[in-house]
Design an enzyme around this catalytic site. Structure first.
Site: not given
Length: 735
Positions: A152, A450
């Site tokens: 990223d 998450d």
């Protein structure tokens, strides 16, 4: 109610029944009945205390009594939600040796592994490389294994590291197979292994040479042409133009190893290895890690589309090469619930010092409480070490045919056609006007993507399993810097509150959509930051009252005093017992509860404040990658069990201010008792201040006694003393 369950099957042949041995068992933990009985008794005690507070408040309203009621009400709420974990805890066991009765290796499902990294300077590329090599070396058919690395940060340094890793893997994988190596993370293997084989020195030298090249490139910040072995590599790096920045660049998808073409040095098929850096634009939200994982979901769907997915953090390497086969004992069991969506392994960390002074293992959150959720509908996803069915991320047919679950990839993953589609779905504009992040993929809307994703999946009926084998499946690095740990938890707190107060709040929507106990489990996590309310009140109010000679608790001879003692010892005793039954020492438990207090006055408090500011539009919280770089001096202090406060951070101000006030109030209380001969009225406040002093001892050392770089900055100490003095000056208004 789960008591004991064996998952197996039987078949009939010529009138006789053939029993197939079970793949796994699930047993209720023996302490469950005691947990339930204790919860009933403790509930009556809490109710009595709250009733006592309310009656007292009605008779005489004061700000102090209102604050104490608020603190105890929050403590009661958090305790009540925590009991949901203790109502049905289970233990599981799998039997890998029985898998051959259910499936051959040729029948194993394909597996896509996702590894995320974001910054080559905070997450050294060699750390990511070791994680990737450890899973590429799984005891799993290599023709069914693919590893995708999400960079990223869009760094060519990371791409270079994986080009080096791809070459080294052609030697490392056959070495592991030939010698039946269990520890298949090269760095961990060469640091800890005492058994050597004829070719060990050669492989170790290859690894060292690779490490030196990668670290030299990272240090220099550029890639010399001397390191490039072919024109293909030069062409790959040519995409990093002057306009290419970490926050603004086109997508990059680079196939480094391809099953159909690449072989190791023994002629064995290599797993796929693909580097992905998603497209980014300064004008579009990128949704942090959730956005990166969703790109990997799409890119992998166009290339391999494996039905099983494993997600891993940068530093969470495989510690057991048979982990995927262990997972198949659940996924391939015909008797298993078809709504089983994922299997979560615990986060376990290596390099933790003997007494875990920073509570970095998070034993309660990552091991004890998930086993409690496992007896309900399953644990939450913790961002790493989790095997998913791909189907859980797709709410229905995709508008892009290549992203459908039943899409078969018949072409080479390195073909122009496949790469064109992969680049298309990795572009920053792809998600516009789609269901990605809302109904498909990982869900957006929280920094703890998450937790939020698994919560919404379970609201839709998906279930999960907590698999906690004796040999840890994965091992990761826990920060050894207190400031980094507190910052990381503060980020989690902001994300958790985003879930707590969203339209799908666990305390309302979750309790109805999943079941009451699981909803309470998720609520306990989501409201984690409000621990700061009672911790802050009890860290300051009784002590300031003591300095003003005001008694705010029952006398030692009052029966209500015994109720306070029971509640205190009951809560602490239950947690201590769980730690010890989980194989931890009393010293580790003590350090864990100490860090709970420190987090309450720093991470929880600042996280709550940050969320409130963000809610009213004053501030927004940026995502900061937790550094995996280890400072030598910090590491030395950590291994010696010495706290590190070397950063002049505002996070330390409430803790140090509380430490000063508790010390002064304790000494003042002792002097007052000796003068007035009246201990009963102030006994509980003196006891509370004394307990705080014991907990704060590392702070006093850092503020006064130490001279090393890890001591408390003088600036923080002076500001804390000033704040403590100011609080004392204004306290008579309240008391």
């Amino acid at each position: 109610m789960i008591h004991s369950k064996e998952m197996g099957s039987s078949t009939e042949s010529h009138g006789s029944t053939i029993h197939v041995p079970p793949l796994h068992t699930c047993v209720l933990k023996s302490r469950t009945s005691a947990n339930r009985l204790f919860a009933i008794v403790y509930s009556f005690a809490i109710s009595s205390l709250l009733y006592h507070h309310c009656i007292a408040l009605l008779h005489s309203f004061t700000i102090v009594s209102l604050l104490i009621l608020l603190a105890d009400a929050v403590l009661a709420f958090m305790w009540a939600t925590s009991q949901a974990f203790r109502m049905c805890p289970v233990e599981r066991r799998v039997f890998i040796e029985n898998l051959e009765h259910y499936a051959k290796e040729s029948d194993y499902p394909r597996l896509d592994v996702f590894i995320c990294t974001a910054d080559p300077y905070k997450e050294p590329p060699m750390c990511v490389v070791n994680t990737a090599l450890s899973v590429m070396a799984y005891d799993y058919p290599t023709e069914k294994l693919s590893v995708y690395v999400s960079d990223d940060g869009g760094s060519k340094l990371t791409l270079f590291a994986f080009m080096e890793a791809a070459r080294f893997a052609t030697h490392w994988l056959p070495y592991c197979r030939k010698n039946n190596i269990v520890e298949r993370c090269p760095d961990a293997y060469f640091k800890s292994n005492n058994s050597w084989f004829p070719d060990t020195n050669r492989i170790k030298m290859m690894y060292k040479n690779m490490r030196v090249r990668v670290e030299n490139v990272v240090q220099e910040g550029t890639i010399s042409r001397d390191y490039m072995t072919n024109e293909g590599e030069s062409e790959a790096f040519s995409r990093w133009t002057d306009e290419f920045t970490p926050q603004n660049h086109p997508p990059v998808v680079q196939v480094l190893l391809e099953q159909s073409k690449d072989k190791d040095v023994t002629g064995h098929t290599m797993p796929n290895l693909v580097y992905v850096s998603r497209g980014k634009s300064m004008n579009l939200p990128h949704n942090f890690k959730a956005g990166a994982l969703n790109v990997l979901l799409r890119v992998s769907a166009t290339m391999t589309n494996a039905p099983v997915i494993l997600t891993l953090d940068t530093d969470m390497y495989s510690n057991d090469p048979r982990t995927p086969v262990r997972v198949l004992c659940y996924l391939l069991d015909p008797a298993m619930d078809p709504k089983l969506g994922y299997i979560q392994f615990p986060q376990i960390f290596h390099g933790i010092n003997e007494n875990d002074i920073y509570g970095g293992q998070l034993k309660l959150e990552f091991q004890i409480e998930p086993s409690g959720m496992d007896g309900l509908v399953g644990p939450s996803y913790v961002g790493t070490g989790c095997f998913f069915r791909r189907g859980v991320f797709f709410g229905g047919p995709s508008e892009t045919p290549e992203l459908n679950q039943d899409h078969l990839v018949n072409e080479s993953i390195n073909s122009k056609e496949v790469l064109a589609v992969a680049h298309h779905v990795a572009d920053c504009n792809f998600e516009k006007k789609t269901k990605w992040g809302t109904e498909m993929g990982l869900r957006y809307g929280s920094l703890v993507e998450d937790f939020y994703t698994s919560y919404l999946l379970q609201c839709k009926g998906w279930k999960s399993i907590f698999c906690n084998p004796k040999r840890p499946a994965f091992l990761g690095n826990s920060p050894i810097n207190l400031h980094s740990i507190l910052n990381q938890i503060m980020r989690w707190c902001v994300g958790l509150l985003e879930v707590a107060f969203c339209r799908y709040s666990p305390i309302t929507f979750g309790v109805k959509s999943i079941n009451p106990l699981t909803g309470l489990c998720y609520a306990h996590f989501a409201f984690w930051p409000i621990w700061s309310i009672p911790i802050t009140i009890y860290a300051f109010v009784p002590q300031l009252a003591l300095l003003n000679c005001a008694s705010i608790f029952p006398k030692a001879s009052d029966p209500w005093f015994l109720l306070y003692i029971f509640l205190f010892l009951g809560a602490y005793g239950q947690e201590c017992l769980e730690f010890m039954l989980g194989g931890e020492s009393i010293q580790r438990w003590w350090n864990n509860q100490r860090l709970w207090t420190i987090r309450g006055l720093s991470s929880f408090l600042f996280g709550l404040a940050e969320y409130l500011l963000k809610f009213i539009g004053i501030s927004t919280f940026g995502f900061n990658v937790t550094s995996k770089v280890v400072d030598e001096e910090q590491s030395k202090r950590y291994n010696q069990g010495i706290f590190d406060f070397g950063v002049p951070s505002p996070l330390f101000l409430p803790i140090t201010t509380a430490a000063v006030i508790n010390l002064v109030s304790f000494l003042w209380g002792i002097v007052h008792v000796l003068k007035q001969r009246d201990l009963e009225g102030l006994f509980m406040q003196i006891l509370l201040a004394g307990f705080a002093i014991v907990n704060c001892w590392p702070l006093y050392e850092a503020m006064v006694l130490r001279t090393d770089e890890g001591k408390m900055p003088v600036k923080i100490t002076l500001i804390s003393i000033t704040l403590a003095w100011a609080l004392y000056l204004v306290s008579p208004v309240v008391f």
